[in-house]
Design an enzyme around this catalytic site. Sequence first.
Site, PDB file in Angstrom:
ATOM      1  N   GLU A  38       0.825  -1.208   0.000  1.00 41.51           N
ATOM      2  CA  GLU A  38       0.000   0.000   0.000  1.00 41.51           C
ATOM      3  C   GLU A  38       0.859   1.258   0.000  1.00 41.51           C
ATOM      4  O   GLU A  38       0.526   2.250  -0.661  1.00 41.51           O
ATOM      5  CB  GLU A  38      -0.936  -0.007   1.210  1.00 41.51           C
ATOM      6  N   TYR A 121      -6.166   6.768   4.185  1.00 37.92           N
ATOM      7  CA  TYR A 121      -6.358   5.723   3.177  1.00 37.92           C
ATOM      8  C   TYR A 121      -5.553   4.469   3.507  1.00 37.92           C
ATOM      9  O   TYR A 121      -6.085   3.352   3.507  1.00 37.92           O
ATOM     10  CB  TYR A 121      -5.965   6.212   1.783  1.00 37.92           C
ATOM     11  N   ASP A 139      -9.098   5.978  -2.094  1.00 33.40           N
ATOM     12  CA  ASP A 139      -7.984   6.528  -2.874  1.00 33.40           C
ATOM     13  C   ASP A 139      -8.565   7.279  -4.069  1.00 33.40           C
ATOM     14  O   ASP A 139      -9.776   7.514  -4.152  1.00 33.40           O
ATOM     15  CB  ASP A 139      -7.025   5.413  -3.307  1.00 33.40           C
TER      16      ASP A 139
END
Length: 368
Positions: A38, A121, A139
Amino acid sequence: MSKDHRRLRSALLEHYDQHRRDLPWRADSDPYRILVSEVMLQQTRVETVRGYYTAWLQRFPDLDSLASAPEPDVLKAWEGLGYYRRARNLHAAAREVRERFDGRLPTTVEELRELPGVGEYTAGAVASIAFDEAVPAVDGNVRRVLSRWYDVPDPSARWLRDTAGALVDDERPGDWNQALMELGATICTPRSARCDACPVDWACAARAAGTVDDRPARKGKPTPRRAVFALAVLEAPDGSVLLERRPTGGLLGGMWAFPEREVADGRDAHAAAKEVAVELLGVENGLSASAPRALPPVRHRFSHIDATYVPWLFGLEMSNGDGDGDRAQRPGTSDGRVDGRELRWANAAERADMALPVAQRAVIEGVQ
């Protein structure tokens, strides 16, 4: 948009199960590896991340190995991926997890948000994918999908958070968040959206209104500042060049680069580079520079700076002494520092192991 959330979740998850891309991080349930993926995917294309992700895990297979690594090794492994602050934050997060959480990644959004570099996020993505917490992860792709589903031209952060939160599938929160992102990345794209291939086109208010191409409303991005930097490329008789470690808190922090000075115009680069060379070498260390040679300029665009590097090569000749000894002492100090600047003489083999920005490696190619 239809309020039948159950039908929407079922249709999108079914499509995701059948058509999702085969990405290496999706085959792993290790929270650390999910966090790595991520962080790497922030502002970076999936295809670029693939190779870096695999190589990173070979070098740092778990959180403890990352926490134990020196920062130069971390930056070297990140070299070329850009936005190096992500690497430093990931490194700091690993150390904090080891110190505060007994080496185990926190399982909730609230605790994840306490880690360096982990924003709303990333925390939502890790918490939902790794720990099945029913929280949203918004996102850019998700923002675009929701803006079109509800035909909202300029969705606020709060609206996105609330709307995405109401849609999360309680039983498969991680898959649901990834399905939304996948839809935005592969079908509901910024331009030329493939609405005919969308499994939930019936739920899209923007398609019904004919406003897909206008959602979300495009905002003008600030124009990057144009900047010109003179580089002093100092080459010793043995082929080593002098590099400087950049300040941790600034652009490309912690990486090695040629000493530089910003100038108003490329025509000023020669004089500026010469001044830098004199500052670093002086006359007391027994080195004199041969006639400088202009190297090919290198242009590199950062998110906020459109940089042009104008390098000048100064070939050094020994005027006193035989030049033997530790190269790090050539600037005139035993610890490789001049006026607080950390310096190092490095040959080709040593440079291969150092974290250098892409533009600086391009400059080195011009030397050889």
